[in-house]
Design a protein around this motif. Structure first.
Motif, short mmCIF file in Angstrom:
data_model
loop_
_atom_site.label_atom_id
_atom_site.label_comp_id
_atom_site.label_asym_id
_atom_site.label_seq_id
_atom_site.Cartn_x
_atom_site.Cartn_y
_atom_site.Cartn_z
N VAL A 147 0.79 -1.24 0.00
CA VAL A 147 0.00 0.00 0.00
C VAL A 147 0.82 1.29 0.00
O VAL A 147 0.28 2.36 -0.28
CB VAL A 147 -0.97 0.03 1.20
CG1 VAL A 147 -1.96 -1.11 1.13
CG2 VAL A 147 -0.21 0.02 2.53
N HIS A 151 -0.50 5.03 0.81
CA HIS A 151 -1.20 4.93 2.08
C HIS A 151 -0.69 5.97 3.08
O HIS A 151 -1.47 6.73 3.66
CB HIS A 151 -1.01 3.51 2.63
CG HIS A 151 -1.65 3.24 3.95
ND1 HIS A 151 -3.01 3.23 4.12
CD2 HIS A 151 -1.11 2.98 5.18
CE1 HIS A 151 -3.29 2.96 5.39
NE2 HIS A 151 -2.16 2.81 6.05
N GLN A 241 -6.09 -2.70 0.53
CA GLN A 241 -5.36 -1.96 -0.50
C GLN A 241 -6.26 -0.97 -1.23
O GLN A 241 -5.87 0.18 -1.46
CB GLN A 241 -4.73 -2.93 -1.51
CG GLN A 241 -3.86 -2.21 -2.54
CD GLN A 241 -3.35 -3.14 -3.63
OE1 GLN A 241 -4.09 -4.00 -4.10
NE2 GLN A 241 -2.10 -2.97 -4.02
N SER A 249 0.23 0.71 -5.11
CA SER A 249 1.34 0.25 -4.27
C SER A 249 2.64 0.81 -4.81
O SER A 249 2.68 1.37 -5.90
CB SER A 249 1.40 -1.29 -4.24
OG SER A 249 1.67 -1.80 -5.53
#
Length: 470
Positions: A147, A151, A241, A249
């Protein structure tokens, strides 16, 4: 025909449940050092207001059969989940706990309190805890690869998003659950994942560690008793995800686990922190220290200090003039000024009195510090420096001279590690106020051989408030 996507949750759970795996000595040693460092962080955070308030929510009373775990805010044992919550908060309270890529997470501050508390409850050995610790590090790293950087850049605080899932897997592994139950533990933890970097500089931030430590134990216990969740929560529609990173990613995830690839704890060594402040300030501090070591200059001659670093780092250390000690830990101007005046930030620089009655020299220099976004070069990105960047500091003097220094590797990382003496000194500084000189050195020696303990209470009983700290 389209290739079916691998079920990453199942892959990780199967690996976690392979109790025949024998980890290399390097991984075991790294885990012992990280655990020892975290015990120091926990005891350093005993009197932090966040730890005190967290402890006040749990009655301190004589134990019953379900209260077997020691909390730093209680004289009597409490439940494993309660101990994990309080000790997890204490571990993260002083911002001395380590950081680990690629999850960009304070893994040890969650894993150590959770595994200690659960380990006391189930009678685990030191080797059991070390194995589960390595497992948790691995799961955190694999999810981090999945991620990040999206993220983390989006504002999620990974200690309470990725961290709770990795801790659930570690706790389930410590309990010797089978792969099916570990899947459900991770799935249930996914439903607890939350926490924003908006809380940086607030008491809620260290509690994120407490929430994750507590939640990881609870998820594993629920799974042990047959509680179930969806079996594929890391990838796909509505997955971790997709929801937490927009399906993005940092490159293509490669599901290659030990022994086919290096363990995460070996590949991404925990970065042990020397300074009690946000890790995003550390490269700036390192650059200033290197500059002062290289060239003498009068602090009264400084007219401006420029700190150029990545956007992630500038966002994290955003408080220009901190209002309290919590904000000071996330203030590049304060950390830079303290370093210039005192050589490096120490615990004593992050107290209510230090902020309300600042050193005059620190107060003068703080407004002179300006942070700037420095986009990392392709070379820096390729080398995967922590936080994806380096840091350039420029100190402007009255005579027009500009003194410059670049720092790439924060003190404490694999390329710039703490020495054995620095680790020991840090532990002494953190723990001696609680336990005194003799007991502090005794506990440190035990921690360095932690995997050989037949029972972990030789260490964990020092957390109880009747064992030398009040």
């Amino acid at each position: 025909m389209e290739q079916q996507q691998i079920n990453l949750t199942k892959l990780l759970a199967n690996w976690c449940a392979d109790y025949t795996l024998r980890f290399p000595a390097s991984a075991i040693r790294s885990a012992e050092l990280a655990i020892a460092d975290t015990v120091g962080c926990i005891l350093a955070g005993v009197e932090d207001p966040a730890s005190v308030k967290a402890g006040n929510t749990i009655p301190d009373e004589k134990s019953g059969p379900s209260r077997k775990s020691n909390s730093v805010r209680h004289a009597f044992p409490v439940s494993a989940r309660d101990a994990a919550a309080v000790n997890g908060c204490a571990a993260h309270a002083r911002e001395l706990d380590d950081n680990v890529m690629p999850a960009v997470i304070h893994s040890s501050a969650v894993l150590t309190p959770a595994l200690f508390a659960l380990g006391e409850e189930i009678g685990a050995t030191g080797a059991d805890v070390v194995r589960a610790f390595i497992v948790g590090m691995e799961v955190n790293a694999q999810i981090g690869k999945l991620v990040n950087p999206k993220h983390y850049e989006s504002g999620w605080h990974t200690i309470s998003t990725i961290g709770v899932i990795g801790t659930a897997a570690a706790c389930a592994s410590l309990m010797k659950l089978d792969s099916e139950k570990i899947i459900h533990a991770m799935s249930l933890a996914f439903s607890m994942a939350a926490g924003s970097k908006l809380q940086f500089g607030a008491e809620a931030k260290p509690m994120h560690s407490g929430f994750s430590a507590q939640g990881g134990i609870w998820a594993a216990q629920l799974a042990q008793h047959g509680f179930e969740g969806n079996k594929d929560v890391l990838q796909g529609k509505w997955s971790f995800q997709e929801l937490y990173a927009g399906g993005e990613s940092d490159g293509v995830f490669q599901p290659s686990l030990f022994p086919d690839a290096l363990l995460a704890i070996d590949e991404f060594s925990p970065v042990a922190k020397l300074y009690p402040c946000c890790g995003s300030a550390h490269l700036g501090i390192d650059a200033i220290r290197a500059l002062q070591a290289r060239q003498a200059f009068d602090l009264d001659d400084i007219i401006r200090i420029d700190v150029h670093m990545s956007k992630i780092m500038t966002d994290n250390v955003r408080y220009k003039i901190p209002a309290n000690e919590k904000e000071a830990r996330f203030s590049m101007p304060y950390c830079a000024a303290v370093t210039l005046v005192h050589g490096m930030p120490r615990l004593s620089h992050f107290t209510a009195d230090a902020i309300s009655q600042p050193d005059p020299a620190v107060a003068r220099l703080m407004p002179l510090v300006q942070t700037h976004v420095r986009n990392p070069s392709p070379e820096v990105i390729a080398r995967k420096l922590i936080f994806q960047g380096d840091c350039l500091v420029g100190v402007h003097l009255k005579n027009g001279e500009v003194l410059k220094q670049i720092a790439e590797h924060p003190k404490g990382c694999r390329e710039n590690p703490l020495t054995a003496e620095e680790r020991h000194t840090k532990f002494i500084d953190c723990v001696t106020p609680c336990l005194g000189d003799a007991r502090t050195n005794e506990i440190y020696s035990i921690l360095l051989e932690f995997s050989g303990l037949s029972a972990i209470d030789e260490v964990t009983r020092t957390f109880a408030r009747n064992q030398g700290h009040s």
